[in-house]
Design a protein around this motif. Structure first.
Motif, PDB file in Angstrom:
ATOM      1  N   UNK A 194     -10.315   5.470 -24.159  1.00  0.00           N
ATOM      2  CA  UNK A 194     -11.723   5.693 -23.855  1.00  0.00           C
ATOM      3  C   UNK A 194     -12.145   4.792 -22.708  1.00  0.00           C
ATOM      4  N   UNK A 195     -13.323   5.044 -22.226  1.00  0.00           N
ATOM      5  CA  UNK A 195     -13.856   4.190 -21.162  1.00  0.00           C
ATOM      6  C   UNK A 195     -14.005   2.747 -21.647  1.00  0.00           C
TER       7      UNK A 195
ATOM      8  N   UNK B 228     -12.152   1.194 -23.865  1.00  0.00           N
ATOM      9  CA  UNK B 228     -10.824   0.574 -23.909  1.00  0.00           C
ATOM     10  C   UNK B 228     -10.375   0.143 -22.518  1.00  0.00           C
ATOM     11  N   UNK B 229     -10.655   1.000 -21.522  1.00  0.00           N
ATOM     12  CA  UNK B 229     -10.284   0.658 -20.147  1.00  0.00           C
ATOM     13  C   UNK B 229     -11.041  -0.574 -19.662  1.00  0.00           C
ATOM     14  N   UNK B 230     -12.350  -0.600 -19.928  1.00  0.00           N
ATOM     15  CA  UNK B 230     -13.162  -1.751 -19.503  1.00  0.00           C
ATOM     16  C   UNK B 230     -12.694  -3.021 -20.181  1.00  0.00           C
ATOM     17  N   UNK B 231     -12.379  -2.927 -21.494  1.00  0.00           N
ATOM     18  CA  UNK B 231     -11.905  -4.103 -22.227  1.00  0.00           C
ATOM     19  C   UNK B 231     -10.590  -4.613 -21.642  1.00  0.00           C
ATOM     20  N   UNK B 232      -9.701  -3.708 -21.273  1.00  0.00           N
ATOM     21  CA  UNK B 232      -8.420  -4.115 -20.674  1.00  0.00           C
ATOM     22  C   UNK B 232      -8.634  -4.860 -19.360  1.00  0.00           C
ATOM     23  N   UNK B 233      -9.521  -4.341 -18.529  1.00  0.00           N
ATOM     24  CA  UNK B 233      -9.798  -4.989 -17.242  1.00  0.00           C
ATOM     25  C   UNK B 233     -10.406  -6.374 -17.459  1.00  0.00           C
ATOM     26  N   UNK B 234     -11.284  -6.481 -18.490  1.00  0.00           N
ATOM     27  CA  UNK B 234     -11.864  -7.790 -18.778  1.00  0.00           C
ATOM     28  C   UNK B 234     -10.811  -8.793 -19.239  1.00  0.00           C
TER      29      UNK B 234
ATOM     30  N   UNK C  48      -5.155  -5.174 -14.181  1.00  0.00           N
ATOM     31  CA  UNK C  48      -5.691  -4.783 -12.885  1.00  0.00           C
ATOM     32  C   UNK C  48      -5.979  -3.281 -12.835  1.00  0.00           C
ATOM     33  N   UNK C  49      -5.392  -2.515 -13.793  1.00  0.00           N
ATOM     34  CA  UNK C  49      -5.636  -1.072 -13.821  1.00  0.00           C
ATOM     35  C   UNK C  49      -5.302  -0.555 -15.216  1.00  0.00           C
ATOM     36  N   UNK C  50      -5.846   0.646 -15.513  1.00  0.00           N
ATOM     37  CA  UNK C  50      -5.661   1.280 -16.833  1.00  0.00           C
ATOM     38  C   UNK C  50      -5.369   2.758 -16.569  1.00  0.00           C
ATOM     39  N   UNK C  51      -4.155   3.201 -16.961  1.00  0.00           N
ATOM     40  CA  UNK C  51      -3.705   4.556 -16.623  1.00  0.00           C
ATOM     41  C   UNK C  51      -3.394   5.324 -17.907  1.00  0.00           C
ATOM     42  N   UNK C  52      -3.881   6.569 -17.993  1.00  0.00           N
ATOM     43  CA  UNK C  52      -3.533   7.432 -19.111  1.00  0.00           C
ATOM     44  C   UNK C  52      -2.204   8.125 -18.842  1.00  0.00           C
TER      45      UNK C  52
END
Length: 531
Positions: A93-94, A96-102, A106-110
């Motif tokens: 989800x969006x 999850x991506x934001x949490x990973x970047x925090x 440096x990037x989140x890929x499906x």
């Protein structure tokens, strides 16, 4: 990153599904991205490969059996691996991506977009490189600002200490001068004479202390004179003992040779202080500091080879050794970097040694450092021997003109005394008048010049302070010499003469430093007349 397709990118893949890993590698190679790839299938293999493989970039599944992508980021950072991390998720989800970047990704890929992986990798490497360039630029800017602030701060401290020293020297001149005048009165009881002589002795000690304090200002102007290296170390050794703990022993091993060098004593003393402080910091509250002096090549390993192309046998050297922690080869190579070395590297401050290096290079000397972890450090400073001809062309300081032993110092000459401090002017005038001299006092250079213009041939000497309101001593000297090119002019100062033109200094009849006693001034005049 234009050459990314032609360079080998070290990529560490963390994933426990072989098919997924193959798809990721294929997507990268289809994009003609040249990679050197290694795979870790669990936490233990990931930790091992971090140090063995040294990746440029890390690709990790969002969740494995015993490790998550977020945990992988933390492990990599804790082991000092400076590489971007891309998290690949089967679904997300969006949020999850934001949490990973925090958390540092440096990037989140499906995974459904795995065909675009090469573009994500290229962009990640570009962003990471730009980020590192900015970090370096920002760090350099911070360092420059800190260095500029430090320089301005030390410049202000140096200026303040110079002004304070000047005022203290004026006070000491008055105390010592009036004590000497009292000593000249006869008869005196032995106890009273002893007390007055004690005042003079204590005043001289105070004057020596002021000179040492001035010497430790961080001011890179130069005031060169000939000194004997052994005498120099002996004179400032008691100051060294004040800046180290009593549990640290300082030993002197001075050469029997005469080691004359031409140096700025203030700068050299400052450099020596930094070396002593570094030696002190390298020891945990106790130990031994050994200060040795000697010629450049004596067969003693304490004195390494000086600069090539010079007469090494004549170089005068100071070696400061300590029994501290020492340094390994890595930190030894960075010892002159203008930033502090970590405390576990022997507690040697790179900033201090940068200053030492600058001072010694300004004296055409060299600095050599030898150290071994657990065995202490030795820093050797080698300086060329003095050129006596150059010194003879310098300013004629009073200390280079030996006063006669005769007590006959009376005279009938007319002296123009220029001093803005009332007590000092009256003290010198009173003493000279008691000896038969005619004294004409002036409060500043402007008043003195007005008096001198009335009859230049009347005055046998002009004795002038250097810094005064309206017209200072240097300007007064030039005006007096315009009126009488043979005028005898004695300059009195408690400041450095580094900013004064050498030709002007050479034309002075003599220069005398504060604090002085009136008898010293009168003896100087008699020596000049006798010469």
């Amino acid at each position: 990153m234009e050459n990314l397709g032609r360079q080998n990118v070290r990529m560490l893949l963390l994933g426990d599904n072989p098919e997924d890993v193959e798809l990721e590698i294929a997507a990268l190679r289809n994009a003609r991205l040249s990679i050197a790839c290694d795979v870790a299938r669990n936490r233990q293999e990931f930790i091992e490969q971090l140090s063995l493989f040294c990746p440029d970039i890390i690709l990790t599944d969002s969740a494995l059996t015993d490790i998550t992508g977020i945990e992988a980021i933390g492990i990599a950072r804790s082991r000092g691996v400076d590489a971007p991390v891309i998290i690949i998720a089967d679904e997300g989800s969006e949020a999850a991506a934001v949490d990973s970047l925090r958390q540092g990704a440096i990037d989140y890929v499906l995974r459904k977009n795995i065909s675009e992986l090469a573009a994500h990798v290229k962009r990640a490497l570009e962003i990471w490189e730009d980020r590192k360039v900015k970090e370096r630029t920002d760090a350099e800017e911070i360092s420059r600002r800190q260095l500029l602030f430090g320089n301005r701060y030390m410049e202000a401290i140096g200026r303040l200490s110079g002004d304070v020293a000047h005022d203290v020297n004026n006070i000491l001149t008055g105390i010592m001068g009036y004590a000497e005048i009292c000593l000249s009165d006869t008869p005196l009881e032995p106890e009273m004479r002893r007390r007055l002589e004690s005042i003079l002795s204590i005043g001289q000690r105070g004057a020596d202390l002021v000179r040492q304090l001035i010497a430790f200002r961080r001011q890179m102007t130069t005031d060169f004179k000939v000194v004997d290296l052994n005498d120099f170390i002996t004179d400032i050794n008691h100051f060294f003992r004040r800046i180290v703990e009593k549990t640290i022993e300082i030993r002197l091993d001075l050469s029997p040779d005469v080691l004359q060098i031409r140096c700025d004593p203030g700068q050299l003393a400052q450099a020596m202080m930094h070396l002593i402080l570094n030696a002190k910091d390298a020891m945990s509250g106790s130990g031994i500091i050994i200060i040795r002096t000697g010629r450049g090549l004596t067969g003693d390993s304490q004195f390494p080879v000086c600069r090539a192309g010079e007469n090494r046998e004549r170089h005068c050297c100071i070696a400061i050794s300590d029994t501290g922690a020492g340094m390994d080869e890595h930190h030894l190579q960075k010892i002159f970097d203008p930033f502090p070395i970590p405390q576990d590297a022997g507690k040697v401050s790179g900033l201090d040694l940068t200053l030492v290096y600058s001072v010694i290079r300004a004296h055409n000397g060299t600095v050599a450092v030898t150290s071994k972890k657990g065995e202490g450090t030795r820093i050797t400073v080698c300086l060329p021997p003095c050129d006596m001809q150059r010194e003879s062309e310098g300013a004629p300081f009073y200390e280079t003109i030996p006063a006669k032993e005769s007590e006959w110092i009376s005279g009938a000459e007319t002296i123009l005394v220029v001093e803005d401090e009332d007590e000092l002017r009256d003290m010198l005038a009173t003493f000279m008048r008691s000896l038969g001299y005619t004294v004409v006092p002036a409060h500043n250079g402007r008043e003195a010049l007005s008096l001198y213009r009335t009859d230049p041939e009347r005055f046998h000497f002009v004795i002038s302070d250097m810094f005064m309101p309206h017209t200072g001593g240097i300007e007064l000297f030039h005006e007096v010499r315009k009126l009488n090119q043979h005028a005898r002019f004695i300059l009195v100062t408690g400041y450095s003469l580094a900013g004064v033109d050498d030709q002007t200094l050479a034309q002075m009849t003599a220069i005398i430093r504060k604090p002085y006693t009136p008898k010293q001034v009168v003896k100087l005049m008699r020596d000049i007349i006798g010469a």
